[in-house]
Write a protein that holds these residues in place. Structure first.
Motif, PDB file in Angstrom:
ATOM      1  N   GLU A  85       0.917  -1.386   0.057  1.00 25.98           N
ATOM      2  CA  GLU A  85      -0.090  -0.112   0.009  1.00 25.98           C
ATOM      3  C   GLU A  85       0.751   1.218   0.053  1.00 25.98           C
ATOM      4  O   GLU A  85       0.512   2.171  -0.757  1.00 25.98           O
TER       5      GLU A  85
ATOM      6  N   PHE B  97      -2.387   7.978  -4.682  1.00 31.57           N
ATOM      7  CA  PHE B  97      -3.473   7.936  -3.854  1.00 31.57           C
ATOM      8  C   PHE B  97      -3.600   6.484  -3.307  1.00 31.57           C
ATOM      9  O   PHE B  97      -2.614   5.452  -3.631  1.00 31.57           O
ATOM     10  N   ARG B  98      -4.330   5.839  -2.200  1.00 31.25           N
ATOM     11  CA  ARG B  98      -4.574   4.881  -1.637  1.00 31.25           C
ATOM     12  C   ARG B  98      -5.117   3.817  -2.616  1.00 31.25           C
ATOM     13  O   ARG B  98      -6.137   4.195  -3.614  1.00 31.25           O
TER      14      ARG B  98
ATOM     15  N   ALA C 151      -7.867   1.988  -1.927  1.00 31.49           N
ATOM     16  CA  ALA C 151      -9.339   2.117  -2.020  1.00 31.49           C
ATOM     17  C   ALA C 151      -9.675   3.377  -2.743  1.00 31.49           C
ATOM     18  O   ALA C 151     -10.828   3.129  -3.500  1.00 31.49           O
ATOM     19  N   THR C 152      -9.105   4.491  -2.901  1.00 31.12           N
ATOM     20  CA  THR C 152      -9.300   5.728  -3.596  1.00 31.12           C
ATOM     21  C   THR C 152      -9.086   5.251  -5.242  1.00 31.12           C
ATOM     22  O   THR C 152     -10.088   5.471  -6.067  1.00 31.12           O
ATOM     23  N   ILE C 153      -8.450   4.640  -5.520  1.00 34.11           N
ATOM     24  CA  ILE C 153      -8.155   4.156  -6.992  1.00 34.11           C
ATOM     25  C   ILE C 153      -9.408   3.381  -7.068  1.00 34.11           C
ATOM     26  O   ILE C 153      -9.906   3.418  -8.346  1.00 34.11           O
ATOM     27  N   HIS C 154      -9.611   2.355  -6.641  1.00 36.12           N
ATOM     28  CA  HIS C 154     -10.906   1.690  -6.683  1.00 36.12           C
ATOM     29  C   HIS C 154     -12.104   2.210  -7.006  1.00 36.12           C
ATOM     30  O   HIS C 154     -13.107   2.036  -7.622  1.00 36.12           O
ATOM     31  N   PHE C 155     -12.373   3.442  -6.035  1.00 33.51           N
ATOM     32  CA  PHE C 155     -13.529   4.214  -6.170  1.00 33.51           C
ATOM     33  C   PHE C 155     -13.348   4.891  -7.616  1.00 33.51           C
ATOM     34  O   PHE C 155     -14.663   5.053  -8.188  1.00 33.51           O
ATOM     35  N   LEU C 156     -12.210   5.413  -8.020  1.00 31.26           N
ATOM     36  CA  LEU C 156     -12.258   6.148  -9.288  1.00 31.26           C
ATOM     37  C   LEU C 156     -12.378   5.070 -10.420  1.00 31.26           C
ATOM     38  O   LEU C 156     -13.301   5.318 -11.413  1.00 31.26           O
TER      39      LEU C 156
ATOM     40  N   TYR D  12     -18.447  16.678  -7.305  1.00 37.91           N
ATOM     41  CA  TYR D  12     -17.673  17.162  -6.318  1.00 37.91           C
ATOM     42  C   TYR D  12     -17.007  18.549  -6.446  1.00 37.91           C
ATOM     43  O   TYR D  12     -16.249  18.969  -5.484  1.00 37.91           O
TER      44      TYR D  12
END
Length: 147
Positions: free
Chosen positions: A36, A45-46, A48-53, A123
């Motif tokens: 990580e 980016f972490r 989790a944020t990459i997966h959100f994108l 956003y």
């Protein structure tokens, strides 16, 4: 000796007019191969944020067909993040994931457009009313002190 043999074979292919054989590389998931902290250092980016994108951009960037082994959505987002995070040349960004410079260029352009289309309206908002006045005055103060 092997290099000479390859050169002769390549020259024969050119003379005969045979097309160059296509090579499809196996592009794994870099998020599975890195820790990580390494992911954060490379992409800012972490995971989790990459997966959100990736989940948010899925509708915008998914292709209709799988012809010619397209670059996966995750890799497109990672290419974009690496380019923006480092400011490196497209060739260097592509070399880090084994992708050509032209493919990196197309991916960066597509992801940037998709981010604007999807996330900008959700956003990004501009200040209005009293908050807008405070922001303007803050800019004015910064501008007057820099002169």
């Amino acid at each position: 000796m092997a290099a000479l043999h390859r050169r002769l074979r390549r020259n024969h292919r050119r003379r005969v007019g045979l097309p160059r054989p296509r090579v499809f590389r196996d592009r794994g998931n870099p998020l599975e191969m890195l820790e990580e902290d390494e992911i954060f250092q490379r992409y800012r980016f972490r995971p989790a944020t990459i997966h959100f994108l990736v989940n948010g951009l899925h509708q915008e960037l998914t292709t209709d067909t799988n012809r010619n082994k397209p670059i996966s959505l995750l890799l497109q987002v990672l290419l974009f993040l690496r380019f923006v995070a480092t400011g490196a040349h497209l060739r260097l960004v592509g070399d880090s994931l084994g992708i050509s410079e032209s493919s990196v260029c197309r991916s960066v352009k597509a992801v940037a457009s998709a981010i604007v289309a999807v996330f900008a309206r959700l956003y990004i908002t501009f200040p209005v009313g009293e908050i807008a006045t405070k922001v303007k005055e803050g800019f004015r103060r910064v501008a007057s002190t820099s002169i």
